[in-house]
Design a protein around this motif. Structure first.
Motif, PDB file in Angstrom:
ATOM      1  N   TYR A 199       0.832  -1.207   0.000  1.00 53.45           N
ATOM      2  CA  TYR A 199       0.000   0.000   0.000  1.00 53.45           C
ATOM      3  C   TYR A 199       0.867   1.257   0.000  1.00 53.45           C
ATOM      4  O   TYR A 199       0.481   2.284  -0.560  1.00 53.45           O
ATOM      5  CB  TYR A 199      -0.937  -0.014   1.202  1.00 53.45           C
ATOM      6  CG  TYR A 199      -1.989  -1.093   1.100  1.00 53.45           C
ATOM      7  CD1 TYR A 199      -3.034  -0.988   0.194  1.00 53.45           C
ATOM      8  CD2 TYR A 199      -1.915  -2.234   1.897  1.00 53.45           C
ATOM      9  CE1 TYR A 199      -3.986  -1.984   0.079  1.00 53.45           C
ATOM     10  CE2 TYR A 199      -2.872  -3.235   1.789  1.00 53.45           C
ATOM     11  CZ  TYR A 199      -3.897  -3.108   0.879  1.00 53.45           C
ATOM     12  OH  TYR A 199      -4.844  -4.101   0.759  1.00 53.45           O
ATOM     13  N   SER A 200       2.022   1.176   0.613  1.00 56.22           N
ATOM     14  CA  SER A 200       2.936   2.307   0.584  1.00 56.22           C
ATOM     15  C   SER A 200       3.383   2.616  -0.839  1.00 56.22           C
ATOM     16  O   SER A 200       3.465   3.783  -1.244  1.00 56.22           O
ATOM     17  CB  SER A 200       4.149   2.023   1.469  1.00 56.22           C
ATOM     18  OG  SER A 200       5.090   3.067   1.413  1.00 56.22           O
ATOM     19  N   LEU A 203       0.594   4.357  -2.701  1.00 60.65           N
ATOM     20  CA  LEU A 203       0.429   5.737  -2.249  1.00 60.65           C
ATOM     21  C   LEU A 203       1.590   6.630  -2.679  1.00 60.65           C
ATOM     22  O   LEU A 203       1.457   7.854  -2.678  1.00 60.65           O
ATOM     23  CB  LEU A 203       0.294   5.761  -0.723  1.00 60.65           C
ATOM     24  CG  LEU A 203      -1.005   5.161  -0.168  1.00 60.65           C
ATOM     25  CD1 LEU A 203      -0.914   5.011   1.345  1.00 60.65           C
ATOM     26  CD2 LEU A 203      -2.205   6.026  -0.539  1.00 60.65           C
ATOM     27  N   THR A 469      -7.879   3.120   1.844  1.00 60.21           N
ATOM     28  CA  THR A 469      -6.835   4.151   1.866  1.00 60.21           C
ATOM     29  C   THR A 469      -6.268   4.420   0.486  1.00 60.21           C
ATOM     30  O   THR A 469      -5.724   5.498   0.242  1.00 60.21           O
ATOM     31  CB  THR A 469      -5.687   3.746   2.820  1.00 60.21           C
ATOM     32  OG1 THR A 469      -5.019   2.579   2.314  1.00 60.21           O
ATOM     33  CG2 THR A 469      -6.212   3.477   4.210  1.00 60.21           C
ATOM     34  N   ILE A 470      -6.377   3.440  -0.426  1.00 55.82           N
ATOM     35  CA  ILE A 470      -5.888   3.657  -1.792  1.00 55.82           C
ATOM     36  C   ILE A 470      -7.052   3.855  -2.760  1.00 55.82           C
ATOM     37  O   ILE A 470      -6.878   3.751  -3.972  1.00 55.82           O
ATOM     38  CB  ILE A 470      -5.000   2.489  -2.256  1.00 55.82           C
ATOM     39  CG1 ILE A 470      -5.766   1.167  -2.218  1.00 55.82           C
ATOM     40  CG2 ILE A 470      -3.733   2.408  -1.402  1.00 55.82           C
ATOM     41  CD1 ILE A 470      -5.001  -0.003  -2.830  1.00 55.82           C
ATOM     42  N   ASN A 495       1.743   5.487   4.589  1.00 56.85           N
ATOM     43  CA  ASN A 495       2.074   6.566   3.649  1.00 56.85           C
ATOM     44  C   ASN A 495       3.486   7.102   3.862  1.00 56.85           C
ATOM     45  O   ASN A 495       3.720   8.295   3.736  1.00 56.85           O
ATOM     46  CB  ASN A 495       1.054   7.695   3.777  1.00 56.85           C
ATOM     47  CG  ASN A 495       1.067   8.331   5.159  1.00 56.85           C
ATOM     48  OD1 ASN A 495       1.466   7.712   6.144  1.00 56.85           O
ATOM     49  ND2 ASN A 495       0.604   9.575   5.241  1.00 56.85           N
ATOM     50  N   PRO A 499       2.688  11.117  -0.871  1.00 58.94           N
ATOM     51  CA  PRO A 499       2.972  10.661  -2.246  1.00 58.94           C
ATOM     52  C   PRO A 499       4.403  10.927  -2.688  1.00 58.94           C
ATOM     53  O   PRO A 499       4.841  10.415  -3.717  1.00 58.94           O
ATOM     54  CB  PRO A 499       1.976  11.466  -3.086  1.00 58.94           C
ATOM     55  CG  PRO A 499       1.731  12.712  -2.283  1.00 58.94           C
ATOM     56  CD  PRO A 499       1.796  12.288  -0.853  1.00 58.94           C
TER      57      PRO A 499
END
Length: 631
Positions: A199-200, A203, A469-470, A495, A499
């Motif tokens: 997920y990082s 993001l 979250t995404i 995160n 970004p």
């Protein structure tokens, strides 16, 4: 199964109905992807508990400043402004003494988790109290705190005490013989660890990651985070681009690859998973060397141990050291001696070692009676006593054999013998003291159907939270789950440097005026205010908690906290100067921040000074007698 389970639990029911070892046998491919070896779980438990214990002990240096009503975060603020779902036992009292006592309880729970003593209770208590500690001061939290909470949650639902633990040594019911473990909780833990990276990566949507590949340059240009080594690496722009590509592509492609790698044939899948595990570990070793991120890299390294496969433990067990057959003889009239021998066998990983009473064996009995010592006899029929017996066990340990050489130093022989003699002379007292702690009892290592149902539900909810979250799922999903996640402290948002890395760097200078007219640096007593950037800014902070707190004070979203910080500074400076040293009493100060935006590569930076807060300290130094104003 009898009856029809409720619809939401239908998926979890088959897993709950059978033991994890039978699941692993019946579904080898599923186990290859989502199973975890019990020995690996023990390593994960020890690594995570060690990081937790060390961090808790470090909290003692900030009891009054960060976790009491006399510090920067009084309970009054939390009651007024924080979410009501962030419950905390640390809010029952605002004094450092009570906070210290609660921390002591939490540290003891972490120690019990490390040793595997009443492991499930220790894990549950560690999870709850860690969330409560995080809720006491949200301004000092870092990513490692959130990850710690998530990992402790999954540890509560896994048999992390089934190997190399006091529970495994003292249980009347033996731990599972098969080291293979497959459950909803094992799947949840593996997916939780990889979600941090996957997920990082999604993001990290800024052009600094792709296509510019300048993100690492911007990250290492943040002097408040960059170590001297990190600053030096900025001299190699091509390397910065290569590292940026390495980080982003590994975080994006590595998670699905490491999960699915075992499906590849033969050693290819095993090797690929091991290689990817080392690749992810290399990220955090790089963070340790180049950035000041507190305990986050250590928590992450602990989490990655769950991908260590059975091949490693089987290889260690096949080494000549682990094949040695030893026998420990103890005094049959000493229950404490027997328990100690069992603990040594379990914690040193000496599965091949036999434990027997000395009296029925003539040679062992003679040695015990003549020397007042336990006896260790190896496969060559050589006998070892006292400290040397311990060293012989250590030499055979596949886990801690590397300690044998340093502990065999001649200088330690005398102290080792004296320590053994001291315990031997007072073994009755040690037996009485340890009896409540080392009692034999029935231990349930596996989590029951209810626990696995909870694990399945948590896995689904955490996946939904992260997907929102995404923006794969709508934001209202996260809004609906927020109270539950805040209450459990499982709220997560991966995160890091997303970004893109921050481009606003800077440092704080608190310019204070004393009663005698002198100007002082309130953060550095004894020095005059200096607005020049320190050579190594990241090394000037007391610790990562203060680093996070002061960094957030510079942001507009946390401007309301500057008042409390100002009151704290007045109290701290003037605490002992109201009567005896009035001329050095702090009258007023300004919190100034020197902003230094990071320019694109090759361009020159500039700085800008801003006054964030002005504060007046009155003679009483009490909160009610201080006033503050924004510039």
């Amino acid at each position: 199964m009898q009856g029809s389970p409720p619809a939401p639990l239908f998926i979890a029911a088959p897993l709950s109905a059978m033991s994890s070892d039978s699941l692993a046998i019946r579904h080898p491919r599923l186990h290859a992807v989502f199973g975890i070896d019990l020995r690996t779980l023990a390593l994960f438990r020890a690594a995570l508990a060690s990081v937790l214990l060390f961090d808790l002990l470090r909290h003692y240096g900030d009891l009054g400043s960060l976790y009491s009503d006399a510090g920067v975060m009084p309970r009054q603020w939390l009651v007024q402004f924080d979410t009501p779902w962030h419950l905390s036992i640390y809010l029952i009292n605002g004094t450092p003494l009570i906070t210290g006592l609660l921390l002591a309880v939490q540290a003891l729970a972490a120690l019990a988790l490390l040793l595997g003593w009443r492991t499930r209770l220790a894990a549950v208590l560690s999870f709850l109290m860690w969330g409560w500690l995080c809720n006491r001061n949200p301004l000092v939290l870092i990513g490692g705190d959130l990850l710690m909470a998530c990992l402790l949650f999954w540890a509560c639902l896994l048999p992390v005490g089934a190997r190399w633990s006091a529970d495994a040594a003292l249980s009347r019911t033996p731990p599972p013989a098969d080291p293979r473990h497959l459950s909803w909780a094992s799947a949840g833990l593996l997916l939780q660890v990889m979600s941090v990276y996957f997920y990082s990566a999604i993001l990290k949507s800024g052009p600094e990651w792709l296509p510019d590949y300048t993100a690492v340059y911007y990250a290492l240009s943040l002097d408040r985070y960059a170590t001297p080594l990190g600053q030096w690496l900025l001299h190699f722009p091509v390397l910065m681009q290569g590292l940026t590509a390495y980080v982003w592509w590994l975080e994006l492609l590595g998670p699905p690859a490491i999960l699915l790698a075992p499906l590849l044939p033969g050693r290819l899948g095993t090797g690929l998973r091991a290689l990817l595990m080392l690749a992810f570990m290399s990220l955090h070793i790089g963070f340790l060397l180049c950035l000041e991120l507190g305990h986050f890299p250590f928590v992450s390294l602990s989490s990655l141990t769950v991908f260590l496969g059975a091949w490693f433990w089987n290889w260690r067990a096949g080494q000549p050291r682990a094949q040695q057959r030893l026998t420990i003889y103890y005094d049959q009239d000493c229950g404490f001696c027997r328990k100690t021998s069992v603990l040594f066998r379990v914690f040193l990983g000496l599965q091949q070692t036999s434990i027997q009473p000395a009296q029925p064996q003539p040679r062992a009995r003679a040695l015990l009676e003549a020397n007042g010592s336990w006896v260790v006899i190896d496969q060559d029929d050589r006998a070892y006593l006292k400290w040397q017996a311990y060293l012989r066990l250590l030499a055979a340990s596949p886990l801690f054999g590397w300690l044998h050489r340093p502990l065999s130093a001649a200088v330690l022989a005398g102290p080792g013998e004296r320590a053994y003699d001291f315990v031997g002379r007072h073994r009755g007292a040690f037996a009485r003291l340890s009896a409540p702690l080392l009692g034999e009892r029935e231990t349930r290592f596996e989590t029951g159907p209810g626990g696995q149902t909870l694990a399945a539900l948590a896995l689904a909810l955490i996946a939904a939270w992260n997907l929102s979250t995404i923006q794969v799922l709508p934001a209202r999903v996260q809004d609906g789950l927020r109270p539950l996640f805040q209450l459990s402290r499982l709220e997560q948002f991966w995160n890091m440097f997303a970004p893109y890395p921050l481009k606003d760097d800077g440092w704080m200078v608190i310019d204070g005026q004393l009663a005698n007219g002198d100007n002082v640096d309130v953060l550095n007593p004894g020095q005059a205010p200096n607005y020049d950037k320190p050579e190594h800014l990241s090394q000037t902070h007391r610790n990562i908690r203060w680093h996070s707190y002061l960094g957030r004070l510079s942001e507009k979203d946390f401007a309301r906290h500057r008042l409390w910080f100002g009151k704290y500074l007045c109290r701290q400076w003037n605490a002992d100067k109201l009567d005896s040293d009035r001329e050095h009493r702090l009258l007023r100060f300004k919190i100034n921040y020197v902003f230094e935006p990071t320019p694109p590569p090759g361009q020159i930076t500039h700085t800008e000074q801003q006054t964030l807060w002005s504060h007046e300290c009155f003679p009483s130094a009490a909160d009610s007698d201080s006033e503050a104003k924004t510039p």
